[in-house]
Enzyme design. Structure first.
Site, PDB file in Angstrom:
ATOM      1  N   PHE A  64       0.813  -1.224   0.000  1.00 31.65           N
ATOM      2  CA  PHE A  64       0.000   0.000   0.000  1.00 31.65           C
ATOM      3  C   PHE A  64       0.842   1.268   0.000  1.00 31.65           C
ATOM      4  O   PHE A  64       0.377   2.329  -0.405  1.00 31.65           O
ATOM      5  CB  PHE A  64      -0.936   0.019   1.224  1.00 31.65           C
ATOM      6  CG  PHE A  64      -0.253   0.483   2.498  1.00 31.65           C
ATOM      7  CD1 PHE A  64      -0.129   1.840   2.775  1.00 31.65           C
ATOM      8  CD2 PHE A  64       0.291  -0.419   3.398  1.00 31.65           C
ATOM      9  CE1 PHE A  64       0.522   2.279   3.930  1.00 31.65           C
ATOM     10  CE2 PHE A  64       0.932   0.009   4.550  1.00 31.65           C
ATOM     11  CZ  PHE A  64       1.053   1.356   4.818  1.00 31.65           C
ATOM     12  N   LYS A  93      -1.209  -7.245  -9.106  1.00 29.97           N
ATOM     13  CA  LYS A  93      -2.190  -7.175  -8.013  1.00 29.97           C
ATOM     14  C   LYS A  93      -1.722  -6.104  -7.025  1.00 29.97           C
ATOM     15  O   LYS A  93      -0.809  -6.325  -6.235  1.00 29.97           O
ATOM     16  CB  LYS A  93      -2.317  -8.523  -7.279  1.00 29.97           C
ATOM     17  CG  LYS A  93      -3.584  -8.530  -6.422  1.00 29.97           C
ATOM     18  CD  LYS A  93      -3.466  -9.285  -5.132  1.00 29.97           C
ATOM     19  CE  LYS A  93      -2.816  -8.564  -4.016  1.00 29.97           C
ATOM     20  NZ  LYS A  93      -3.502  -7.372  -3.457  1.00 29.97           N
ATOM     21  N   GLU A 148      -4.918  -3.871  -1.764  1.00 26.90           N
ATOM     22  CA  GLU A 148      -6.361  -3.653  -1.696  1.00 26.90           C
ATOM     23  C   GLU A 148      -6.708  -2.385  -0.905  1.00 26.90           C
ATOM     24  O   GLU A 148      -7.849  -1.945  -0.903  1.00 26.90           O
ATOM     25  CB  GLU A 148      -7.069  -4.877  -1.100  1.00 26.90           C
ATOM     26  CG  GLU A 148      -6.729  -5.187   0.356  1.00 26.90           C
ATOM     27  CD  GLU A 148      -5.415  -5.962   0.555  1.00 26.90           C
ATOM     28  OE1 GLU A 148      -4.494  -5.834  -0.269  1.00 26.90           O
ATOM     29  OE2 GLU A 148      -5.318  -6.679   1.569  1.00 26.90           O
ATOM     30  N   SER A 208       5.438  -6.857   3.509  1.00 24.43           N
ATOM     31  CA  SER A 208       6.041  -7.136   4.819  1.00 24.43           C
ATOM     32  C   SER A 208       6.859  -8.434   4.754  1.00 24.43           C
ATOM     33  O   SER A 208       6.628  -9.290   3.896  1.00 24.43           O
ATOM     34  CB  SER A 208       4.937  -7.256   5.862  1.00 24.43           C
ATOM     35  OG  SER A 208       4.039  -8.264   5.464  1.00 24.43           O
ATOM     36  N   CYS A 219       9.492   1.993   3.449  1.00 24.38           N
ATOM     37  CA  CYS A 219      10.420   0.912   3.789  1.00 24.38           C
ATOM     38  C   CYS A 219      11.825   1.446   3.970  1.00 24.38           C
ATOM     39  O   CYS A 219      12.686   0.760   4.501  1.00 24.38           O
ATOM     40  CB  CYS A 219      10.405  -0.157   2.717  1.00 24.38           C
ATOM     41  SG  CYS A 219      11.084   0.435   1.171  1.00 24.38           S
ATOM     42  N   GLU A 277       9.135  -3.731  13.198  1.00 19.56           N
ATOM     43  CA  GLU A 277       8.856  -2.687  12.206  1.00 19.56           C
ATOM     44  C   GLU A 277       7.506  -2.066  12.557  1.00 19.56           C
ATOM     45  O   GLU A 277       6.468  -2.727  12.431  1.00 19.56           O
ATOM     46  CB  GLU A 277       8.819  -3.281  10.796  1.00 19.56           C
ATOM     47  CG  GLU A 277       8.584  -2.214   9.740  1.00 19.56           C
ATOM     48  CD  GLU A 277       8.467  -2.760   8.324  1.00 19.56           C
ATOM     49  OE1 GLU A 277       7.849  -3.811   8.122  1.00 19.56           O
ATOM     50  OE2 GLU A 277       8.979  -2.083   7.404  1.00 19.56           O
TER      51      GLU A 277
HETATM   52  P1  NAD Z   1       1.629  -6.516   3.161  1.00 23.34           P
HETATM   53  O1  NAD Z   1       2.660  -7.564   3.280  1.00 23.34           O
HETATM   54  O2  NAD Z   1       0.505  -6.515   4.121  1.00 23.34           O
HETATM   55  O3  NAD Z   1       0.939  -6.568   1.703  1.00 23.34           O
HETATM   56  C1  NAD Z   1       1.710  -6.605   0.527  1.00 23.34           C
HETATM   57  C2  NAD Z   1       0.923  -7.337  -0.558  1.00 23.34           C
HETATM   58  O4  NAD Z   1       0.697  -8.682  -0.127  1.00 23.34           O
HETATM   59  C3  NAD Z   1      -0.458  -6.727  -0.816  1.00 23.34           C
HETATM   60  O5  NAD Z   1      -0.706  -6.737  -2.188  1.00 23.34           O
HETATM   61  C4  NAD Z   1      -1.397  -7.645  -0.049  1.00 23.34           C
HETATM   62  O6  NAD Z   1      -2.671  -7.726  -0.625  1.00 23.34           O
HETATM   63  C5  NAD Z   1      -0.698  -8.981  -0.124  1.00 23.34           C
HETATM   64  N1  NAD Z   1      -0.984  -9.836   1.037  1.00 23.34           N
HETATM   65  C6  NAD Z   1      -1.312  -9.426   2.287  1.00 23.34           C
HETATM   66  N2  NAD Z   1      -1.497 -10.490   3.083  1.00 23.34           N
HETATM   67  C7  NAD Z   1      -1.271 -11.595   2.345  1.00 23.34           C
HETATM   68  C8  NAD Z   1      -1.292 -12.994   2.613  1.00 23.34           C
HETATM   69  N3  NAD Z   1      -1.593 -13.482   3.830  1.00 23.34           N
HETATM   70  N4  NAD Z   1      -0.999 -13.831   1.607  1.00 23.34           N
HETATM   71  C9  NAD Z   1      -0.695 -13.374   0.388  1.00 23.34           C
HETATM   72  N5  NAD Z   1      -0.653 -12.052   0.070  1.00 23.34           N
HETATM   73  C10 NAD Z   1      -0.933 -11.172   1.031  1.00 23.34           C
HETATM   74  O7  NAD Z   1       2.403  -5.109   3.165  1.00 23.34           O
HETATM   75  P2  NAD Z   1       1.783  -3.654   3.218  1.00 23.34           P
HETATM   76  O8  NAD Z   1       1.253  -3.414   4.578  1.00 23.34           O
HETATM   77  O9  NAD Z   1       0.900  -3.426   2.045  1.00 23.34           O
HETATM   78  O10 NAD Z   1       3.102  -2.774   2.978  1.00 23.34           O
HETATM   79  C11 NAD Z   1       3.977  -2.404   3.994  1.00 23.34           C
HETATM   80  C12 NAD Z   1       5.128  -3.368   4.102  1.00 23.34           C
HETATM   81  O11 NAD Z   1       5.833  -3.427   2.863  1.00 23.34           O
HETATM   82  C13 NAD Z   1       6.170  -2.935   5.124  1.00 23.34           C
HETATM   83  O12 NAD Z   1       6.621  -4.076   5.803  1.00 23.34           O
HETATM   84  C14 NAD Z   1       7.271  -2.330   4.276  1.00 23.34           C
HETATM   85  O13 NAD Z   1       8.551  -2.329   4.867  1.00 23.34           O
HETATM   86  C15 NAD Z   1       7.220  -3.207   3.084  1.00 23.34           C
HETATM   87  N6  NAD Z   1       7.823  -2.569   1.926  1.00 23.34           N
HETATM   88  C16 NAD Z   1       9.043  -2.997   1.545  1.00 23.34           C
HETATM   89  C17 NAD Z   1       9.672  -2.395   0.483  1.00 23.34           C
HETATM   90  C18 NAD Z   1      11.029  -2.837   0.047  1.00 23.34           C
HETATM   91  O14 NAD Z   1      11.469  -2.388  -0.981  1.00 23.34           O
HETATM   92  N7  NAD Z   1      11.714  -3.704   0.761  1.00 23.34           N
HETATM   93  C19 NAD Z   1       9.032  -1.349  -0.205  1.00 23.34           C
HETATM   94  C20 NAD Z   1       7.775  -0.951   0.208  1.00 23.34           C
HETATM   95  C21 NAD Z   1       7.175  -1.577   1.286  1.00 23.34           C
END
Ligand code: NAD
Length: 499
Positions: free
Chosen positions: A152, A176, A179, A229, A284, A384
């Site tokens: 997000f 994808k 959401e 994450s 991040c 985090e």
């Molecule tokens: P998230 O892990 O909750 O979601 C990321 C994606 O995974 C979304 O599209 C979501 O729909 C999907 N998802 C969520 N739960 C899932 C599950 N159980 N099974 C399969 N798919 C699932 O992350 P977020 O809250 O959207 O974003 C923030 C996180 O992203 C933070 O931890 C941040 O550090 C990380 N991030 C990392 C980078 C990087 O370059 N390393 C860059 C941006 C964000």
């Protein structure tokens, strides 16, 4: 009266016309109101979209580089022309302030610009006469259908780390988005259509775990670029690779900034505030831990506190410094960490729960928060938080600071502030982190370098964009050729040797 918009999948250039069995609410975080409802795809629908993408990939992968490059240049221009509109969509669903949202689109645009150079990037090598009358060369070919799953916090930039390069390399993409803020990717897909990208090359599927799992399990999808994450990144990497896919899964972070006694403390304080509280800490590459060498720690904390007193938090469209948190749930989680930090004995210097917020009462606000005298066993240090919470850990020396950074399970970004070139050079050599800033707090690499962390911040071998991105989205063939003439006759069952 506010209306709730429907946000649905894009199968190539067409919006899906079915009725979703499951949907998700999309909020304006500044008001707390539901503004959209996004359709969640079933696994059957994902498979249908992937099948359509596979047909498009066949044709697109054979298009000339000249044609592909024309589309990329047109897309780059359209994105530039629509920067403000895309930024407004980001603010409306993510909450970040307008200037930050424009910055995000600009950094995404830079990857599109990098991808405009694809004819050069896809040049393989050629060696004439590797053996008598024999030439050798390599060619880079597209994979077919590739999947992108994005978080997000950068609804425009993170998809752009991958999509322009994947498309430029001749693949079809099924993306994808998160959401939580799904509209931006649909708007950018529309720009791809206007740019002349053929139908089916860019597809958007919305949803949650079911859609992600379907992409991970579908055998036609050859590669997955995931950002999110750490637990989900690890899961995606393991399931995707078990299914034979190429996977790059970028995970979470806990970025430390080390301030040495010889640093310019005003610049260091500016940097800590900018990198700790920009985008409400939902980056991040945010700095969430400040390692201050004891002799300058008091002075640095005072300087940071003074700066924090000038920050305003509120609706991202109104010129505030910091916007709301993406959801009420995420805001409550951050508040929970502030409670835990205080209960564990850290000194709560600035409490973001007390802030005055320039926005509607229902908005998901929490102000910038500063803890001093944090110790490495506290949850505000280990976890985090992904919010505007900066923890100061006092260290005795450079070595103690370095040891803390290197013992973190994460290795995304880090920064050192110093005027000592030797110390900075030693730091870049010794620190076990993928992206390093020297007097730069958020060292996000340019598009022509590659983005990625170490350890639990990245699962897989390839970083995002830059030449690693091109290699991720292509497969290489090495060709050895000889045009026969009579001198090549004769039998020889030995292993070919070059003569
Ligand atoms: P998230 O892990 O909750 O979601 C990321 C994606 O995974 C979304 O599209 C979501 O729909 C999907 N998802 C969520 N739960 C899932 C599950 N159980 N099974 C399969 N798919 C699932 O992350 P977020 O809250 O959207 O974003 C923030 C996180 O992203 C933070 O931890 C941040 O550090 C990380 N991030 C990392 C980078 C990087 O370059 N390393 C860059 C941006 C964000």
């Amino acid at each position: 009266m506010s209306s709730v918009r429907r946000i649905t999948h894009l199968i190539g250039h067409s919006a899906w016309e079915g009725t979703a069995e499951r949907t998700g609410d999309v909020y304006n975080p500044a008001t707390g109101q539901v503004t959209g409802r996004v359709d969640f795809a079933s696994s059957e629908l994902v498979d249908e979209i992937v099948a359509a993408a596979a047909v498009a990939a066949e044709r697109w992968g054979r298009e000339s580089l000249a044609k592909r490059t024309q589309v990329l240049f047109a897309f780059r221009q359209l994105l530039n022309d629509n920067k403000e509109r895309i930024a407004a969509l980001i603010t409306a669903e993510h909450g970040k302030v307008t200037s930050d949202a424009i910055g995000e689109v600009t950094r995404g645009l830079e990857v599109a610009e990098f991808a405009c150079g694809i004819p050069h990037l896809l040049k393989g090598g050629y060696s004439e006469n590797v053996s008598t009358g024999v030439d050798a060369y390599s060619i880079l070919q597209p994979l077919g259908v590739v999947g992108v799953i994005s978080p997000f916090n950068f609804p425009a930039m993170v998809p752009m780390w991958f999509v322009p390069i994947a498309v430029a390399c001749g693949n079809a993409v099924v993306i994808k988005p998160s959401e939580k803020d799904p509209s931006v990717v649909n708007a950018v897909a529309e720009l791809w259509r206007e740019a002349g990208l053929p139908d089916g090359v860019m597809n958007v599927v919305h949803g949650d775990k079911e859609a992600v799992d379907a992409l991970l399990d579908n055998g036609t999808v050859k590669a997955i670029s995931f950002v999110g994450s750490t637990p989900i990144a690890k899961y995606v990497y393991e399931r995707g690779t078990a299914n034979g896919k190429r996977v790059q899964a970028l995970g979470g972070a806990k970025n430390h900034m080390l301030v040495l006694p010889d640093a310019d403390l005003d610049l260091a304080a500016d940097a800590a505030v900018n990198a700790g509280f920009g985008s409400a800490g939902e980056r991040c590459m945010a700095i969430s831990v400040l390692l201050a060498v004891e002799s300058i720690a008091d002075e640095l904390v005072v300087k940071i506190t003074e700066r924090m007193a000038t920050l305003t938090t509120g609706d991202g469209t109104t010129g505030c410094d910091m916007g709301p948190i993406v959801t009420g749930q995420a805001r409550d989680r951050i508040v929970g960490y502030i409670e835990q930090g205080a209960a564990a004995g850290a000194e709560l210097v600035v409490d973001g729960r007390d802030g005055e917020f320039h926005g509607e009462p229902g908005g998901f606000f929490v102000g910038p928060t500063l803890f001093d005298r944090v110790s490495p066993d506290m949850s505000i240090y280990t976890d985090e938080i992904f919010g505007p919470v900066l923890s100061v850990v006092r260290v005795g020396s450079y070595d103690e600071g370095l040891a803390l950074i290197n013992s973190s399970p994460y290795g995304n970004g880090t920064a050192i502030f110093t005027n000592d070139g030797g110390a900075a050079r030693r730091f870049q050599n010794e620190v076990q982190v993928g992206m390093i800033g020297i007097n730069v707090p958020i060292p996000v690499p340019m598009a022509y370098y590659s983005f990625g962390g170490w350890k639990a911040s990245l699962f897989g071998d390839s970083h995002a964009h830059g030449i690693e991105g091109v290699h991720f989205f292509t497969r290489t063939k090495a060709v050895t050729q000889r045009w026969l003439d009579p001198s090549h006759g004769g039998l020889n069952l030995g292993f070919p040797q070059n003569t």
